[in-house]
Design an enzyme around this catalytic site. Structure first.
Site, short mmCIF file in Angstrom:
data_model
loop_
_atom_site.label_atom_id
_atom_site.label_comp_id
_atom_site.label_asym_id
_atom_site.label_seq_id
_atom_site.Cartn_x
_atom_site.Cartn_y
_atom_site.Cartn_z
N GLY A 43 34.17 25.72 -42.29
CA GLY A 43 33.75 26.78 -41.37
C GLY A 43 34.52 28.08 -41.48
O GLY A 43 34.00 29.15 -41.18
N GLU A 97 40.75 29.59 -38.76
CA GLU A 97 39.74 28.64 -38.26
C GLU A 97 38.50 29.40 -37.82
O GLU A 97 38.58 30.56 -37.39
CB GLU A 97 40.32 27.90 -37.04
CG GLU A 97 40.61 26.44 -37.26
CD GLU A 97 39.38 25.54 -37.28
OE1 GLU A 97 38.36 25.91 -37.90
OE2 GLU A 97 39.46 24.45 -36.69
N ASP A 98 37.37 28.75 -37.89
CA ASP A 98 36.12 29.37 -37.45
C ASP A 98 36.08 29.50 -35.93
O ASP A 98 35.78 30.56 -35.38
CB ASP A 98 34.90 28.61 -37.98
CG ASP A 98 34.94 27.10 -37.68
OD1 ASP A 98 35.90 26.61 -37.07
OD2 ASP A 98 33.98 26.42 -38.08
N ASP A 101 37.31 25.23 -29.82
CA ASP A 101 36.39 24.73 -28.80
C ASP A 101 37.19 23.89 -27.80
O ASP A 101 37.77 24.44 -26.88
CB ASP A 101 35.30 23.94 -29.55
CG ASP A 101 34.18 23.45 -28.67
OD1 ASP A 101 33.84 24.12 -27.70
OD2 ASP A 101 33.62 22.37 -28.97
N PHE A 150 26.24 26.67 -28.44
CA PHE A 150 26.49 26.18 -29.79
C PHE A 150 26.04 27.23 -30.79
O PHE A 150 24.87 27.60 -30.84
CB PHE A 150 25.79 24.84 -30.05
CG PHE A 150 26.37 24.17 -31.26
CD1 PHE A 150 27.52 23.40 -31.17
CD2 PHE A 150 25.79 24.36 -32.52
CE1 PHE A 150 28.09 22.82 -32.30
CE2 PHE A 150 26.37 23.78 -33.66
CZ PHE A 150 27.51 23.01 -33.54
N VAL A 151 26.99 27.71 -31.56
CA VAL A 151 26.71 28.82 -32.47
C VAL A 151 26.78 28.39 -33.94
O VAL A 151 27.49 27.44 -34.29
CB VAL A 151 27.69 30.00 -32.22
CG1 VAL A 151 27.41 30.66 -30.88
CG2 VAL A 151 29.14 29.56 -32.30
N ASP A 157 28.40 25.67 -38.89
CA ASP A 157 27.22 24.87 -39.21
C ASP A 157 26.73 24.04 -38.04
O ASP A 157 27.44 23.83 -37.05
CB ASP A 157 27.56 23.88 -40.33
CG ASP A 157 28.45 22.73 -39.83
OD1 ASP A 157 29.51 23.01 -39.23
OD2 ASP A 157 28.06 21.55 -40.00
N ARG A 163 25.28 27.67 -42.45
CA ARG A 163 26.55 28.37 -42.76
C ARG A 163 26.30 29.70 -43.43
O ARG A 163 27.12 30.60 -43.36
CB ARG A 163 27.41 27.50 -43.70
CG ARG A 163 27.89 26.19 -43.10
CD ARG A 163 28.97 25.59 -44.00
NE ARG A 163 29.26 24.20 -43.71
CZ ARG A 163 30.09 23.77 -42.77
NH1 ARG A 163 30.72 24.64 -42.00
NH2 ARG A 163 30.30 22.48 -42.58
#
Ligand code: IMP
Ligand code: MG
Length: 172
Positions: A43, A97-98, A101, A150-151, A157, A163
């Protein structure tokens, strides 16, 4: 679902501007030294590649992979799938990091990397969903704080898809 049907949350232009600003901020905090970026696969890949290209000075990179989501809810279990190629001793390390959460993945990652004695250890996350936190985790650089949606896209992904979207979209 075709990628054309994914509504935009953060457009490409906003991503580009914010990532450039973060790159400058990170460099300002460590002006004359090498920065060693640890990209969390998969990610973090788009974020890393735009971040380092917007940055001056000496940069090195390494990659690691952790177990990720199955579907849209966290299992809470973190597993190391691919370790780094290089040690961290004495380096100025920045985790890339993407998204943060629940915070469980990042917490685990920071613990294991800190144990490898970097000179400094900082964290950059493109996105943060603070309302979902299960554990408190320190993030030095955050691109965007978002609601509990949720993105996908720009590296993120859903079951390995989306992605390649060039923007951050919301999966409905
Ligand atoms: P955490 O351990 O719950 O903080 O989860 C972190 C990981 O979950 C991220 O690195 C992502 O791979 C994944 N994740 C969390 N939220 C999303 C999302 O909205 N879209 C895509 N992946 C997500
Ligand atoms: Mg991830």
């Amino acid at each position: 679902m075709s990628t054309a049907q994914i509504p935009t949350l953060i457009p490409l232009e906003a991503l580009r501007n914010r990532v450039t600003a973060l790159a400058q901020e990170i460099r300002r905090d460590t002006p004359d030294e090498n920065l060693h970026f640890i990209c969390v696969l998969k990610g973090g890949v788009m974020f890393l590649s735009d971040l380092v290209r917007a940055m001056d000075g000496r940069v090195t990179m390494d990659f690691m992979a952790l177990s990720s989501y199955a579907g849209t809810s966290s299992s809470g279990e973190v597993r190391l799938i691919k370790d780094l190629d290089y040690g961290l001793e004495g380096r100025n390390v920045v985790i890339v990091e993407d998204i943060v959460d629940t915070g469980l993945t990042l917490h685990y990652l920071q613990e294991i990397l800190r144990a490898r004695n970097p000179k400094t250890l900082r964290t950059a996350c493109l996105l943060s969903k603070p309302s979902r936190r299960k554990i408190e985790v320190h993030v030095d650089y955050i691109g965007f704080t978002i609601e509990d949606r949720f993105v996908v896209g720009y590296g993120l992904d859903y079951e390995e898809q989306y992605r390649n979207l060039p923007y951050i979209g919301v999966l409905q």
